[in-house]
Design an enzyme around this catalytic site. Structure first.
Site, PDB file in Angstrom:
ATOM      1  N   ILE A  17      24.003  51.761  52.548  1.00 61.19           N
ATOM      2  CA  ILE A  17      23.600  51.380  51.192  1.00 61.19           C
ATOM      3  C   ILE A  17      24.419  52.163  50.198  1.00 61.19           C
ATOM      4  CG2 ILE A  17      21.665  51.188  49.579  1.00 61.19           C
ATOM      5  CD1 ILE A  17      19.816  51.493  52.099  1.00 61.19           C
TER       6      ILE A  17
ATOM      7  N   LYS B 147      23.156  63.906  44.494  1.00 60.14           N
ATOM      8  CA  LYS B 147      22.156  63.102  43.803  1.00 60.14           C
ATOM      9  C   LYS B 147      21.269  62.317  44.757  1.00 60.14           C
ATOM     10  CE  LYS B 147      24.639  62.582  39.413  1.00 60.14           C
ATOM     11  NZ  LYS B 147      25.118  61.617  38.392  1.00 60.14           N
TER      12      LYS B 147
ATOM     13  N   ASP C 269      32.838  56.747  47.011  1.00 61.87           N
ATOM     14  CA  ASP C 269      33.219  56.203  45.714  1.00 61.87           C
ATOM     15  C   ASP C 269      33.721  54.792  45.969  1.00 61.87           C
ATOM     16  OD1 ASP C 269      34.329  55.445  43.324  1.00 61.87           O
ATOM     17  OD2 ASP C 269      35.558  57.247  43.054  1.00 61.87           O
TER      18      ASP C 269
ATOM     19  N   ASN D  90      24.950  47.849  46.545  1.00 61.41           N
ATOM     20  CA  ASN D  90      23.953  48.088  45.502  1.00 61.41           C
ATOM     21  C   ASN D  90      24.540  48.767  44.263  1.00 61.41           C
ATOM     22  OD1 ASN D  90      21.144  48.667  44.383  1.00 61.41           O
ATOM     23  ND2 ASN D  90      21.890  50.747  44.748  1.00 61.41           N
TER      24      ASN D  90
ATOM     25  N   TYR E  97      28.127  42.665  31.262  1.00 63.83           N
ATOM     26  CA  TYR E  97      27.276  42.866  32.438  1.00 63.83           C
ATOM     27  C   TYR E  97      26.880  41.519  33.046  1.00 63.83           C
ATOM     28  CZ  TYR E  97      23.187  44.126  35.231  1.00 63.83           C
ATOM     29  OH  TYR E  97      22.279  44.263  36.252  1.00 63.83           O
TER      30      TYR E  97
ATOM     31  N   LYS F 136      27.958  40.193  36.898  1.00 62.10           N
ATOM     32  CA  LYS F 136      26.957  39.884  37.912  1.00 62.10           C
ATOM     33  C   LYS F 136      26.988  38.402  38.286  1.00 62.10           C
ATOM     34  CE  LYS F 136      24.984  43.848  38.794  1.00 62.10           C
ATOM     35  NZ  LYS F 136      25.009  44.431  40.159  1.00 62.10           N
TER      36      LYS F 136
ATOM     37  N   VAL G  90      13.175  46.190  37.508  1.00 61.13           N
ATOM     38  CA  VAL G  90      12.641  47.156  38.464  1.00 61.13           C
ATOM     39  C   VAL G  90      12.627  48.515  37.771  1.00 61.13           C
ATOM     40  CG1 VAL G  90      12.932  48.272  40.711  1.00 61.13           C
ATOM     41  CG2 VAL G  90      13.625  45.878  40.415  1.00 61.13           C
TER      42      VAL G  90
ATOM     43  N   THR H 263      13.343  52.083  37.388  1.00 59.91           N
ATOM     44  CA  THR H 263      14.259  53.056  37.983  1.00 59.91           C
ATOM     45  C   THR H 263      14.642  54.096  36.931  1.00 59.91           C
ATOM     46  OG1 THR H 263      16.303  51.902  37.340  1.00 59.91           O
ATOM     47  CG2 THR H 263      15.260  51.210  39.396  1.00 59.91           C
TER      48      THR H 263
END
Length: 288
Positions: A10, A42, A59, A87, A151, A155, A184, A186
């Site tokens: 992931i 992270k 990366d 993701n 954006y 997508k 969602v 986050t």
């Protein structure tokens, strides 16, 4: 010796995000999880410290970093890769008239070209395992939210490409799932720095309104990342192929996109981001 445990890689597994939530759920299901991030510090300790989790520095914009990740997965599993989840991604909220073309192209590199680079690099392992690739797109690929054209279009490009790859990968034994992600909850906006509008912007009178769109308010009534992850992992495990809408009110959003006449759909879009109303209010205020 080949591992009998299923494996998943992931991208974008920073704490508080969708990637980390997916990693936790896959880990609980018994998969060997390759949790990756550009900065592995992270990745939450609950993942990096787990027995069946390998933290990877990855990366997705670096060919050498991707190649190193392929090598790590290959050496660890010896039997291919069962699931690849693309993701990682970024956002850019700014009127098109004020958008930086450089930043727009950088966003396409991250949201579109990087998933393709990952797919190409990991294809031999996915084919060997008769695996599954999951590409995380967005409801914004179908719903033209104002002030997010860079954006939205990045997508949308990924959503169309993902469905095309599905047809190309099917004869090779690889499933493709195109996630259409609705809201969602986050930490996405925690470190987000909104674009600065130039003084000459046609939208300078609603500068605060535009900046406030990135303060996290659009996630306040959203489902948790864990709820989202559970639903996505369920789709992966039951053998789903093709487009899957997931997230807050995903079924309703899909129906609205599919069934609504344009004028109703436009009303829905404007109810979420009331750009025309805000511009009209700013104009009236100046006239008074």
């Amino acid at each position: 010796m080949a591992s009998l445990r299923k494996s998943v890689l992931i991208t974008g597994c920073s704490a508080g995000g969708i990637g980390a939530a997916l990693a936790h759920v896959f880990q609980e299901k018994g998969y060997h999880v390759f949790a990756s991030a550009r900065n592995p510090t992270k990745i939450p300790a609950t993942l990096s410290g787990a027995a069946n989790v390998t933290s990877l520095t990855l990366d997705v914009l670096s060919p050498s970093s991707i190649a190193a990740a392929v090598d790590s997965v290959q050496r660890k599993t010896g039997s291919g890769l069962d699931v690849l989840i693309n993701n990682s991604g970024g956002g850019y909220t700014v009127p098109a008239l004020d958008a930086s073309l450089v930043k727009g192209k950088e966003l396409f590199e991250l949201n579109f070209w990087a998933p393709l680079a990952m797919l190409q690099a990991f294809a031999p392992l996915l084919i060997k395992a008769k695996g599954c690739v999951v590409n995380n797109t967005s409801a914004n690929a179908y719903i033209p939210m104002p002030l997010m054209s860079m954006y939205n279009s990045s997508k949308a490009a990924l959503a169309m490409a993902s469905e095309t790859w599905r047809h190309e990968l099917q004869p090779l034994g690889v499933r493709t799932i195109t996630l259409v992600t609705c809201a969602v909850k986050t930490n996405f906006f925690a470190d987000y720095h909104p674009a600065e509008l130039p003084e000459t912007s046609k939208y300078s009178d609603i500068r605060d309104f535009i900046h406030n769109l990135t303060d996290g308010r659009m996630q306040r009534k959203a489902i948790s990342s864990r709820e989202y992850a559970i639903s996505v992992v369920r789709e992966v495990e039951k053998g789903t192929v093709g487009t899957v809408w997931a997230g807050t009110d995903a079924s309703m959003a899909r129906l609205a996109w599919w069934l609504s006449p344009q004028w109703i759909f436009d009303m829905i879009v404007q109810s979420v981001i009331p750009l025309s109303k805000e511009m009209a209010k700013a104009t009236q205020k100046k006239e008074n």
